[in-house]
Design an enzyme around this catalytic site. Structure first.
Site, PDB file in Angstrom:
ATOM      1  CE  LYS A 127      -2.066   3.291   2.850  1.00 55.19           C
ATOM      2  NZ  LYS A 127      -1.765   3.916   4.148  1.00 55.19           N
ATOM      3  CG  ASP A 145      -7.042   3.492   2.800  1.00 54.46           C
ATOM      4  OD1 ASP A 145      -8.016   3.080   2.122  1.00 54.46           O
ATOM      5  OD2 ASP A 145      -7.033   4.612   3.351  1.00 54.46           O
TER       6      ASP A 145
END
Length: 218
Positions: A127, A145
């Site tokens: 991420k 996320d």
């Protein structure tokens, strides 16, 4: 929601993107930064912390540690004090120092601009790497996320918390030129409207597409 064909998934995700874009337009990362290193540090600090809080910490931090070498040779306890208000400051300081030591020693002080090398850095997951690639290097990526995970599950597009599976589900059918902004749009919508504790379904541009809305008739 029943399993969609690739074509239907493409159409559905494009519709979601278009609705969110009509609401928010082109977005950029909400973490203040002026170069890839600053974005990396800010993204590490943002774990379990609001971007607004991070943005209050980083001006003094970036001035004190302008290069990867400065972080690499930093005293960990001192760095912990510098970032204490971000929470989890010991682990975050360790990650920042560790990543910057590798950057300083192996990459000449410059962040690598590819996913393979970025995820090898201490404290940098997929991420964070995608955030850096998309917002610092203009390389297409789809950061996943908690907001992205939650929204795509609530809408009914996915039934998993596995970020890699969610990323692959999206990038397989969405045009890569939309990846970065799509992530920003979902995150922004999750913060402002589809909030975790009490989604504002009546204000949501996605309410006619959303499985949660259909289920709860909200």
């Amino acid at each position: 929601m029943k399993k969609l064909s690739k074509k239907k998934r493409h159409e559905f995700l494009d519709a979601i993107y278009d609705l969110l874009f009509s609401q928010y337009g082109k977005l950029s990362c909400s973490l203040d930064h002026s170069n890839p290193l600053e974005l990396m540090v800010a993204t590490i600090l943002s774990a379990q912390c609001t971007d607004a809080r991070v943005n209050k910490i980083t001006p003094a931090l970036f001035k004190k540690y302008p290069t990867a070498h400065d972080y690499a040779i930093a005293n960990q306890e001192e760095l912990e004090d510098d970032i204490r208000s971000a929470g989890f400051f010991r682990n975050k300081a360790k990650s920042i120092i560790g990543a910057c030591q590798v950057i300083d020693q192996s990459y000449g002080g410059e962040l690598p601009n590819n996913l393979t090398d970025l995820v090898k850095l201490p404290g940098i997951g997929r991420k964070t790497a995608n955030v850096i690639l998309g917002d610092a290097f203009d390389v297409p990526g789809f950061p996943v996320d908690t907001h992205v995970t939650r929204l795509l599950n609530l809408i009914g597009l996915v039934k998993t918390d596995n970020a890699v599976k969610i990323e692959q589900f999206v990038i397989e059918v969405v045009d890569e030129a939309r990846w970065v902004n799509f992530s920003h749009l979902l995150i922004n919508h999750g913060r402002l409207v589809c909030v975790a504790r009490k989604p504002k379904c009546e204000q949501c541009v996605l309410n006619k597409k959303c499985e949660l809305n259909l289920k709860n008739n909200c």
